[in-house]
Design an enzyme around this catalytic site. Structure first.
Site, PDB file in Angstrom:
ATOM      1  CG  HIS A 181     -21.984  -6.017 -38.362  1.00 16.27           C
ATOM      2  ND1 HIS A 181     -22.118  -4.657 -38.298  1.00 16.27           N
ATOM      3  CD2 HIS A 181     -22.929  -6.449 -39.248  1.00 16.27           C
ATOM      4  CE1 HIS A 181     -23.087  -4.272 -39.103  1.00 16.27           C
ATOM      5  NE2 HIS A 181     -23.596  -5.339 -39.699  1.00 16.27           N
ATOM      6  CB  CYS A 207     -23.508  -8.003 -42.790  1.00 16.66           C
ATOM      7  SG  CYS A 207     -24.950  -7.175 -42.093  1.00 16.66           S
TER       8      CYS A 207
END
Ligand SMILES: NC(=O)c1ccc[n+]([C@@H]2O[C@H](COP(=O)([O-])OP(=O)(O)OC[C@H]3O[C@@H](n4cnc5c(N)ncnc54)[C@H](OP(=O)(O)O)[C@@H]3O)[C@@H](O)[C@H]2O)c1
Length: 329
Positions: A233, A126
């Site tokens: 994130h 990710c």
């Protein structure tokens, strides 16, 4: 119309893939949903129709399925993906199991198209996906000399169990998933430690960046940190470029590129943040500024929803490329 199986359909990534398959109107003639024995029998509604989740076993890999969206961890993928492949399915896998296999393509659709030399395609880590997006734009324009990452990764990166540990901490309970409380804390520790002191997450970012950008000897380093944020994130990228440029030129380049969304107006307190990026599909970039400590070096701050572009959306975009015949042989 395609026959599609989703493995890990009850997970955070799998359930988001189902939402995206519906939202993006992928032409499906047959949908099959798999989990482990734990969730077998669970009902999931897709396009108004109720599906019963089945336990994935070897015999069920025969399908036939045109595409298998696999999001159930490395062990499950190592066990079942080759069987799906043998039976003629194309597997798009979210785990780290296949990413560094030289025969397997590791794909961010806007950066490198999938290759079908093997019928397994790997979805990158990710934090790597949201970093190589902007880095690829800089690589094309100026060339890359060195990259240093520091990540601030949300608990949903660990699936449901990460979110549950944050909630436990909020209630004053001990963590179950992480080795320390994540509530009111940051953990400079994602995945397992290696002998050299780096974590596997850091190694994934380093190796996957080189593979996706096709720069096998690019110097890359990383420190990966878990933070008490539920979704999205953040990555602080320090990048040294081959050709000279300015912050303004980089901002202008990002501003006109549809693959990133520039949010960079410090005077108005505008910069990418998880509270804004969570639930959105894009890669947000900002805080672009020159690093005067080293020639030709810049800071780029990037934020993206780890379940969307960091996992499910990227996988569904790979599927769309395959459906549209954009793979390379
Ligand atoms: N979360 C992220 O930000 C992120 C980003 C990139 C990649 N990934 C990767 O995506 C995968 C799934 O992550 P997640 O966050 O969705 O985790 P999760 O919420 O824990 O879900 C895991 C899913 O895998 C299923 N599963 C586990 N063992 C299985 C087996 N033996 N056979 C079939 N299904 C099995 C689970 O089924 P049950 O309901 O039966 O347990 C569940 O549906 C992992 O490989 C992860 O590394 C996650």
């Amino acid at each position: 119309m395609y026959s599609i199986a989703v493995v890990g359909a009850t997970g955070l990534v799998g359930s988001t893939m189902l939402e995206l398959l519906e939202k993006r109107n992928i032409p499906i003639k047959k949908l099959t949903l798999f989990s482990s024995a734990r969730s077998a029998g669970k009902e999931i509604v897709f396009k108004g129709q109720t599906y019963i989740v089945e336990e994935l076993t070897e015999s069920k890999t025969q399908g036939p399925y045109d595409y298998v969206l696999m999001s159930a961890g490395g062990e499950t993928s190592l066990r079942f993906s080759p069987l799906f492949e043998q039976h003629g399915s194309v597997v798009i896998d979210n785990s780290s199991a296949w990413r560094m296999d030289p025969e397997i393509s590791l794909v961010v659709p806007e950066v490198n198209p999938p290759s079908l030399s093997r019928k397994i395609i790997a979805n990158p880590n990710c934090s790597t996906i949201q970093s190589v997006g902007p880095l690829n734009i800089l690589a094309d324009a100026f060339g890359l000399k060195r990259v240093a990452y520091t990540t601030y990764q949300s608990v949903s990166g660990s699936g449901w169990k990460g979110i549950e540990d944050l909630k436990r901490g909020e209630r004053g309970e001990e963590p179950v998933n992480y080795p320390h409380p994540i509530y009111n804390n940051v953990l400079p520790h994602i995945d397992v430690f290696q002998e050299d002191g780096y974590t596997k997450e850091e190694v994934k970012m380093i190796e996957e960046t080189r593979k996706i950008l096709q720069l096998p000897s690019l110097p890359v380093t990383a420190t990966c940190v878990r933070v008490p944020v539920t979704s999205a994130h953040s990555v602080a990228i320090n990048v040294t470029l081959e050709k000279e440029t300015t912050s303004e030129e980089i901002k202008a380049l990002f501003n006109k590129n549809p693959n990133v969304i520039l949010e960079d107006d410090p005077k108005q307190n505008i910069y990418p943040m998880p509270v804004n990026a969570g639930g959105k599909e894009g890669i947000f970039v900002g805080r672009i500024r020159k690093d005067d400590s080293f020639p030709n070096t810049f800071h780029v701050w990037t934020v993206s929803d780890n379940i969307l572009k960091g996992a499910a959306l990227n996988a569904v975009q790979i599927l769309e490329q395959l459906i549209n015949g954009k793979e390379q042989y």
